[in-house]
Design an enzyme around this catalytic site. Structure first.
Site, PDB file in Angstrom:
ATOM      1  N   GLU A   4      14.157 -16.799 -21.321  1.00 24.98           N
ATOM      2  CA  GLU A   4      13.083 -17.599 -22.118  1.00 24.98           C
ATOM      3  C   GLU A   4      13.427 -17.701 -23.629  1.00 24.98           C
ATOM      4  OE1 GLU A   4       9.200 -16.022 -21.634  1.00 24.98           O
ATOM      5  OE2 GLU A   4       9.570 -15.809 -19.478  1.00 24.98           O
ATOM      6  N   GLU A  11       6.869  -8.952 -16.969  1.00 26.06           N
ATOM      7  CA  GLU A  11       6.518  -7.860 -18.082  1.00 26.06           C
ATOM      8  C   GLU A  11       5.793  -6.404 -17.711  1.00 26.06           C
ATOM      9  OE1 GLU A  11       6.352 -11.687 -21.267  1.00 26.06           O
ATOM     10  OE2 GLU A  11       4.558 -10.419 -20.821  1.00 26.06           O
TER      11      GLU A  11
END
Length: 547
Positions: free
Chosen positions: A424, A322
């Site tokens: 995810e 991220e």
């Protein structure tokens, strides 16, 4: 700062109504571009229901000023939008295409990082919750800079749900399946007509899996349930730095070792998630307080320890998680910190693919930290410094999925010729279980049918207290609605058992999903067993069987 919307410099409002498409078409156009061009390409679908190819000059105007006016849009339609955009008055800017429905609702349709002096491609779209008599398309400068913007080759193409599904199935037949022809003969090469053939798929080529947690260890019902369905896995938290080294110098890999042993035993591949995480909240507390020299030493120790321990064990590494949203290590160690992470990982585990992993790249276009073009720019930035980036990780934490936006983002990322994984996938628990299941199916069908997607991972590790957002089963392994969706799709995307007889040429043909097959051929009192591998290819796979 106040945002601005834009209208045509001539002050025109262009009216376009909904178009009627046949159930046989149109074919979806996967064309996309990530480079800035001196001239725009022609509009997709010849403009669709927007019938103009001219460049439209845009200037700042007060909010609620429309670019395009669309009449009589329906709620049972997927609208795909694309256009070319350039700006003057700034070097670059994030431009957002938005939709106002009946003067009340704003929907983001797509974003593009537009530049001065060349044309950039925006692709996305929308689905309406209810029919609309009047809707407006706007182009909005996200940061409120005073700039001029031009739009060219705009296109809005409607698809019925049936047409959308048809296009998905066409791509599945092309990308996820292959024709095979078995030639059955005796040892002298004589054709055997009427030989009985049984073909059974025993493994899938496409990686489809889920996150697991340490809760799977020693839980044999959970293990059996998992192995029956999935051929890929990722550790939810057990490989993260805060799990393997909660206190400085106290490194413990016991739990991930046991989880890997379970996966190896069952021939399940695993992703490495993650080496570092830029979000300071998910960085070990003792690491957050280190001064730069000590942090640099700790970082070096972490990556050396982890990757020496698990060299060649994981197919991928999420190297710096991220990094579009946070920059803890960049702030502490300098702007090249992430670059050094990737370089080191590349040296320590050269056979693993290195991934950027990020959220809100294709879940929404409202998060300006993680636009598709921002993702592309960061990939290229790493590449310019010599990092051989191997893969694109899209997390996929959805609330309400937008199929047109999902596909448009995948189209743009697909131009980079890198494997894309949905890493995810889940649906927000703010929705009821039936709605979660419905939206999960939308996302999974988009991922599996897109030619640039190489694997899908669900984020559904089971804990006694539930799952992160979405569970597939209850604690007794009875399917919840989302679990029913997964089981149904796994069955749909597997060939199963195919039986028949050879024709007068001694030939038996089938179309099967990519993977491994057991083949049994019987003729008279003779039987032979063999295996057949269907891997990706454009040509029919030919296989000779002797009896």
């Amino acid at each position: 700062m106040k945002n601005y919307l834009f209208i045509l410099c001539l002050g025109l409002c262009l009216n376009f109504g909904a178009s009627t498409a046949t159930e046989d078409g149109p074919l979806y156009d996967y064309s996309a571009y990530t480079e800035c061009k001196s001239e725009p390409e022609d509009p997709l679908y010849n403009g669709g229901i927007i019938k103009t190819n001219e460049a439209l000059g845009i200037i700042n105007r007060p909010i609620n000023s429309p670019v395009f006016v669309l009449n009589n849009l329906t709620s049972d339609t997927i609208y795909c939008f694309s256009s070319w955009v350039k700006i003057t008055g700034a070097d670059s800017a994030v431009i957002k295409a938005s939709l106002t429905v009946d003067n009340t609702t704003f929907k983001c349709m797509g974003t593009v990082i537009a530049k001065n002096g060349c044309w950039s491609f925006l692709k996305g779209g929308f689905v309406l919750d209810s029919p609309s008599t009047c809707a407006f398309i706007h182009f909005q400068n996200s940061d409120g800079q005073q700039i001029d913007i031009s739009v060219s080759s705009a296109s809005l193409q409607p698809f019925t749900y049936q047409q959308w599904k048809m296009n998905q199935q066409n791509m599945i037949n092309t990308e996820r399946k292959r024709f095979a022809t078995l030639h059955v003969s005796d040892v002298d090469g004589n054709r055997l007509q009427g030989a009985k053939v049984v073909v059974k798929q025993v493994s899938r080529d496409f990686p489809f899996g889920s996150a697991i947690a340490k809760t799977i260890l020693g839980n044999f019902p959970y293990q059996n349930w998992f192995v029956e369905r999935f051929n890929a896995a990722v550790f939810e938290n057990e490989l993260k730095w805060y799990s393997t080294e909660p206190q400085p110098g106290q490194v413990n890999y016991t739990i991930p070792d046991q989880m890997l042993k379970f996966l190896r035993k069952n021939q399940i591949i695993a992703r490495g998630h993650n080496i570092f995480w830029e979000d300071p909240k998910n960085t070990p507390s003792w690491v957050r307080n280190l001064n730069p020299p000590d942090l640099k030493s700790a970082v070096k120790s972490r990556i050396q320890s982890l990757m020496s321990k698990y060299r060649n064990e994981f197919i991928h590494w999420d190297v710096d998680n991220e990094m579009l949203h946070w920059d803890f290590y960049e702030q502490k160690l300098g702007p090249n910190a992430s670059l050094e992470f990737f370089e080191t990982a590349q040296k320590l585990d050269p056979l693993a693919r290195l991934f950027m992993n990020e959220f809100n790249v294709f879940e929404t276009c409202d998060d300006l930290n993680s636009t598709v073009d921002g993702y592309v720019e960061r990939l290229r930035e790493l590449g310019e410094y010599g990092v051989l980036m191997d893969g694109i990780g899209l997390e996929g934490h959805f609330t309400v999925p937008n199929p047109a936006l999902i596909r448009g983002v995948l189209d743009k990322l697909g131009t980079l010729d890198l494997p894309i994984w949905l890493t995810e996938v889940d649906i927000s628990n703010s929705l009821d279980q039936e709605t979660q299941a419905k939206y999960l199916e939308v996302v999974l069908r988009e991922g599996f049918s897109h030619p640039a997607v190489n694997g899908i991972m669900l984020w559904t590790a089971l804990h006694p207290s539930g799952c992160y957002q979405m569970c597939l089963t209850d604690n007794n392994f009875h399917n919840l609605p989302a679990g029913d969706v997964v089981d149904s799709l796994l069955k749909e995307w597997q060939t199963g058992v195919v039986e028949g007889e050879t024709d007068d040429h001694g030939v038996f043909s089938l179309s099967g999903f990519l993977g491994e097959y057991e083949v049994t051929v019987s003729y008279s009192n003779r039987t032979t067993n063999s295996t057949l591998s269907l891997c990706h290819g454009d040509e029919t796979k030919h296989w000779n069987v002797h009896l």
